[in-house]
Design a protein around this motif. Sequence first.
Motif, short mmCIF file in Angstrom:
data_model
loop_
_atom_site.label_atom_id
_atom_site.label_comp_id
_atom_site.label_asym_id
_atom_site.label_seq_id
_atom_site.Cartn_x
_atom_site.Cartn_y
_atom_site.Cartn_z
N THR A 192 11.96 4.78 -5.83
CA THR A 192 11.13 5.95 -5.52
C THR A 192 10.12 5.55 -4.46
O THR A 192 10.32 4.56 -3.76
CB THR A 192 10.47 6.51 -6.80
OG1 THR A 192 9.70 7.68 -6.49
CG2 THR A 192 9.59 5.48 -7.47
N ALA A 193 9.04 6.28 -4.30
CA ALA A 193 8.06 5.97 -3.27
C ALA A 193 6.72 6.60 -3.62
O ALA A 193 6.59 7.29 -4.64
CB ALA A 193 8.53 6.49 -1.91
N SER A 194 5.72 6.36 -2.77
CA SER A 194 4.39 6.94 -2.93
C SER A 194 3.88 6.70 -4.35
O SER A 194 4.05 5.62 -4.90
CB SER A 194 4.44 8.43 -2.57
OG SER A 194 3.16 9.04 -2.66
N ILE A 195 3.27 7.70 -4.95
CA ILE A 195 2.69 7.52 -6.27
C ILE A 195 3.78 7.37 -7.34
O ILE A 195 3.50 6.93 -8.46
CB ILE A 195 1.72 8.68 -6.61
CG1 ILE A 195 0.81 8.30 -7.79
CG2 ILE A 195 2.49 9.96 -6.89
CD1 ILE A 195 -0.05 7.08 -7.54
N SER B 233 -1.83 7.40 0.99
CA SER B 233 -2.54 6.40 1.78
C SER B 233 -2.35 6.67 3.27
O SER B 233 -1.42 7.37 3.68
CB SER B 233 -2.01 5.01 1.45
OG SER B 233 -0.67 4.86 1.92
N PRO B 234 -3.22 6.12 4.12
CA PRO B 234 -3.04 6.29 5.56
C PRO B 234 -1.65 5.88 6.04
O PRO B 234 -1.09 6.50 6.94
CB PRO B 234 -4.13 5.39 6.15
CG PRO B 234 -5.21 5.40 5.13
CD PRO B 234 -4.49 5.44 3.80
N SER B 235 -1.09 4.85 5.44
CA SER B 235 0.26 4.42 5.86
C SER B 235 1.29 5.48 5.57
O SER B 235 2.21 5.72 6.37
CB SER B 235 0.63 3.10 5.18
OG SER B 235 0.55 3.20 3.78
N ASN B 236 1.18 6.16 4.45
CA ASN B 236 2.14 7.21 4.11
C ASN B 236 1.86 8.52 4.82
O ASN B 236 2.78 9.28 5.13
CB ASN B 236 2.18 7.42 2.59
CG ASN B 236 2.93 6.32 1.88
OD1 ASN B 236 3.76 5.63 2.48
ND2 ASN B 236 2.64 6.13 0.60
N VAL B 237 0.57 8.80 5.11
CA VAL B 237 0.25 9.99 5.90
C VAL B 237 0.92 9.89 7.26
O VAL B 237 1.47 10.86 7.78
CB VAL B 237 -1.28 10.15 6.07
CG1 VAL B 237 -1.59 11.20 7.14
CG2 VAL B 237 -1.91 10.58 4.76
N GLY B 238 0.93 8.69 7.83
CA GLY B 238 1.56 8.50 9.11
C GLY B 238 3.05 8.73 9.08
O GLY B 238 3.67 9.00 10.11
N SER C 23 0.80 -1.22 0.00
CA SER C 23 0.00 0.00 0.00
C SER C 23 0.83 1.27 0.00
O SER C 23 0.28 2.36 -0.06
CB SER C 23 -0.97 0.00 1.19
OG SER C 23 -0.29 -0.26 2.40
N GLY C 24 2.15 1.16 0.05
CA GLY C 24 3.00 2.33 -0.08
C GLY C 24 3.00 2.94 -1.46
O GLY C 24 3.52 4.04 -1.66
N CYS C 25 2.38 2.26 -2.45
CA CYS C 25 2.36 2.79 -3.82
C CYS C 25 1.33 3.89 -4.01
O CYS C 25 1.33 4.55 -5.05
CB CYS C 25 2.12 1.66 -4.82
SG CYS C 25 0.42 1.05 -4.83
N ASP C 26 0.43 4.06 -3.06
CA ASP C 26 -0.60 5.11 -3.10
C ASP C 26 -1.60 4.99 -4.24
O ASP C 26 -2.29 5.95 -4.58
CB ASP C 26 0.03 6.51 -3.09
CG ASP C 26 0.48 6.92 -1.70
OD1 ASP C 26 -0.02 6.33 -0.73
OD2 ASP C 26 1.32 7.82 -1.58
N LEU C 27 -1.71 3.81 -4.84
CA LEU C 27 -2.85 3.51 -5.70
C LEU C 27 -3.91 2.86 -4.81
O LEU C 27 -3.59 2.10 -3.89
CB LEU C 27 -2.46 2.55 -6.83
CG LEU C 27 -1.54 3.13 -7.90
CD1 LEU C 27 -1.11 2.02 -8.87
CD2 LEU C 27 -2.22 4.25 -8.68
N THR C 28 -5.16 3.16 -5.06
CA THR C 28 -6.23 2.63 -4.21
C THR C 28 -6.46 1.15 -4.52
O THR C 28 -6.13 0.67 -5.60
CB THR C 28 -7.54 3.40 -4.44
OG1 THR C 28 -8.02 3.12 -5.77
CG2 THR C 28 -7.33 4.91 -4.27
#
Length: 316
Positions: A128-131, A279-284, A17-22
């Motif tokens: 890289t990370a996130s999206i 994602s919530p995981s990355n917001v944290g 879920s770190g990829c920030d795709l739903t």
Amino acid sequence: MTDTAVGEKSFGIVCDSGCDLTPAQLGRLGVALVPHHVNAGQQSWLDRVNVSDDDALERMGVRGTDAMVEEAGADELLAAYRRLVDEGCKIIVSVHSAKALSAMCGRAREAAARLGDAARVEVLDTGTASIGTGIVVERLSAMRAAGVPLEDALLAAREIAAGVRLMFIPESSSRLVRRRARSRHSGLVSRASMLRVRLVGERGLFLVSRGEVTQTMRSTDIADLCGRIAHAMSAIAHAEGPLDYVELYGCDRKALRPLEKPLDTNEFEAERMGVTRVSPSNVGFVGRPAVGVAFVPDSLFERVGANQPTDVPADD
């Protein structure tokens, strides 16, 4: 793009879920999701849902850096691999964010070793990370749908990953910022640096590219930091050609306003593919006011699978 049975694919794709795709986007792409655990106080859940607003995050217990993330483990990855094997998949590509920010690549390799000869598992560190990772996942799925052979798709995905830049501004008190401060300083120097950041409201601009995480500047002026993002994109566009990009934000889309203005007024060719909430995981990890952009040269993005519809985040 519609869901496709595993047996009809040339290879399986797994990501976290770190990829920030739903989850919905990943389902349409035919990608197996291994979600992270997000813990806040006594609350714990899997971020399988697309959190849509600030109030929802509050109800779920995510309050900026108070939320702690437990990344998925090797056992969970192994279970995902075995599910794909049970569905007839013999080759799996496991795509994860840079090891400088995530332990998932190492856990994926451990899970692959435990899987043994049941399937071939290729672990792809996007650097890289996130999206930014999400872009690589989406393009790999598009290449698979276009019938690109595995080895060619892997080569192209690695080239795309090398061309993706993620530039973002985390919350000044985020765990990322605190960790970076600890890694560069020690003792009183580190504490003094963090105290200054908190007292004056200074925030940093970070670049994630090719596996490296670099803080490029600090400022108390968010508009200045966002302007530097646009300036960097302009320089890269003039050197490498038109860009495709996705904007990202932590919880409040209004945080994008200082970024969108310089992106609209800068004189370089670029196409916005969408906007995503992390994602919530990355917001944290990066904090609720986080804002940034992931971008890649269009020549890389459209080279393979260009006739396939994209499923990067659409504008809200």
